[in-house]
Motif scaffolding. Sequence first.
Motif, mmCIF file in Angstrom:
data_model
loop_
_atom_site.group_PDB
_atom_site.id
_atom_site.type_symbol
_atom_site.label_atom_id
_atom_site.label_comp_id
_atom_site.label_asym_id
_atom_site.label_seq_id
_atom_site.Cartn_x
_atom_site.Cartn_y
_atom_site.Cartn_z
ATOM 1 N N ILE A 14 15.627 33.569 4.671
ATOM 2 C CA ILE A 14 14.691 32.764 3.883
ATOM 3 C C ILE A 14 13.269 33.137 4.264
ATOM 4 C CG2 ILE A 14 13.993 30.410 3.310
ATOM 5 C CD1 ILE A 14 16.761 29.642 4.611
ATOM 6 N N ASN A 15 12.445 33.398 3.240
ATOM 7 C CA ASN A 15 11.049 33.736 3.535
ATOM 8 C C ASN A 15 10.171 32.478 3.508
ATOM 9 O OD1 ASN A 15 10.420 33.224 0.817
ATOM 10 N ND2 ASN A 15 10.151 35.381 0.297
ATOM 11 N N GLU A 17 8.247 31.399 1.338
ATOM 12 C CA GLU A 17 8.214 30.740 0.027
ATOM 13 C C GLU A 17 9.552 30.091 -0.318
ATOM 14 O OE1 GLU A 17 7.202 34.138 -2.305
ATOM 15 O OE2 GLU A 17 5.067 33.972 -1.874
ATOM 16 N N SER A 18 10.446 29.982 0.666
ATOM 17 C CA SER A 18 11.790 29.411 0.502
ATOM 18 C C SER A 18 12.657 30.211 -0.458
ATOM 19 C CB SER A 18 11.717 27.944 0.065
ATOM 20 O OG SER A 18 11.058 27.192 1.052
ATOM 21 N N LYS A 19 12.413 31.509 -0.532
ATOM 22 C CA LYS A 19 13.254 32.398 -1.333
ATOM 23 C C LYS A 19 14.222 33.116 -0.402
ATOM 24 C CE LYS A 19 10.023 32.971 -5.086
ATOM 25 N NZ LYS A 19 9.550 33.871 -6.117
ATOM 26 N N VAL A 20 15.369 33.529 -0.962
ATOM 27 C CA VAL A 20 16.386 34.219 -0.186
ATOM 28 C C VAL A 20 16.463 35.681 -0.620
ATOM 29 C CG1 VAL A 20 17.752 32.156 0.302
ATOM 30 C CG2 VAL A 20 18.252 33.495 -1.743
ATOM 31 N N TRP A 115 13.657 38.965 -3.582
ATOM 32 C CA TRP A 115 13.527 37.606 -3.049
ATOM 33 C C TRP A 115 13.647 36.683 -4.247
ATOM 34 C CZ3 TRP A 115 13.654 36.675 1.985
ATOM 35 C CH2 TRP A 115 13.287 37.683 2.868
ATOM 36 N N ILE A 116 14.651 35.805 -4.226
ATOM 37 C CA ILE A 116 14.885 34.913 -5.362
ATOM 38 C C ILE A 116 14.930 33.463 -4.899
ATOM 39 C CG2 ILE A 116 16.173 36.705 -6.611
ATOM 40 C CD1 ILE A 116 18.744 34.984 -5.912
ATOM 41 N N ASP A 117 14.647 32.550 -5.830
ATOM 42 C CA ASP A 117 14.878 31.134 -5.562
ATOM 43 C C ASP A 117 16.386 30.951 -5.429
ATOM 44 O OD1 ASP A 117 12.207 30.169 -5.631
ATOM 45 O OD2 ASP A 117 12.245 30.271 -7.826
ATOM 46 N N PRO A 118 16.854 30.207 -4.442
ATOM 47 C CA PRO A 118 18.297 30.072 -4.240
ATOM 48 C C PRO A 118 19.074 29.651 -5.492
ATOM 49 C CG PRO A 118 17.136 29.183 -2.361
ATOM 50 C CD PRO A 118 16.089 29.515 -3.399
ATOM 51 N N GLU A 120 18.620 30.483 -8.409
ATOM 52 C CA GLU A 120 18.712 31.586 -9.363
ATOM 53 C C GLU A 120 19.896 32.511 -9.092
ATOM 54 O OE1 GLU A 120 14.965 33.601 -9.108
ATOM 55 O OE2 GLU A 120 13.948 32.134 -10.359
#
Length: 143
Positions: A14-15, A17-20, A115-118, A120
Motif C-alpha cells: 500500500i502506498n 495514497e492508499s493504493k495497492v 497502483w490502483i484503488d483496492p 478497482e
Amino acid sequence: MAKIYRQAAMAVIINQESKVLIGYSPRDKSYKFPQGGLEDDEDLIEGIARELMEELGYQLDTERVLNIYEEKVRYPFPPDSHPIFMGQELSIVKISHHPEAMTVPQDDEFDELLWIDPGEIVNYNSQYRAKAYYRALEICELI
C-alpha cells in the motif's frame, strides 16, 4: 498421488495514497499481486522478501510490514496446468510502501505495474485468482 495446494505468500503493498500494487503478467496473461511459492527452508517473511526482490527488485524493510494475517486465501489452478499442485494457498503480507523503494519488473513475471484503488481490483482481469484477491483485500480491510 493426490495433488495438494502449494504454500505461497502474496504481498499487498500500500502506498501513501492508499493504493495497492498489481502488475500485468505476460506469462499468465492477467493481473496479479507480487506473490510466489515458499521454499522448504524459508519462513513467510523470507519467502515474500525473496519474491519481491526477484520480481520487482524491491528490498523489503521488515519494519514496513503492517500485518501478517492468519487467514489465508486459495485458488485452484486451471485443470491440468500443474503436475503436482492443484492450486495455491496464499499467506497475506500487508506492507506499507516506502516511496523510494524500487518497483521495477526484474523477470518475465510482470511487464507493467499499476497502483490502483483496492476496490478497482474487479476491473482488472486476474482470471482464476479473482475471488481470492478480492477476499485478500477484504482481509486487509481495504475493501
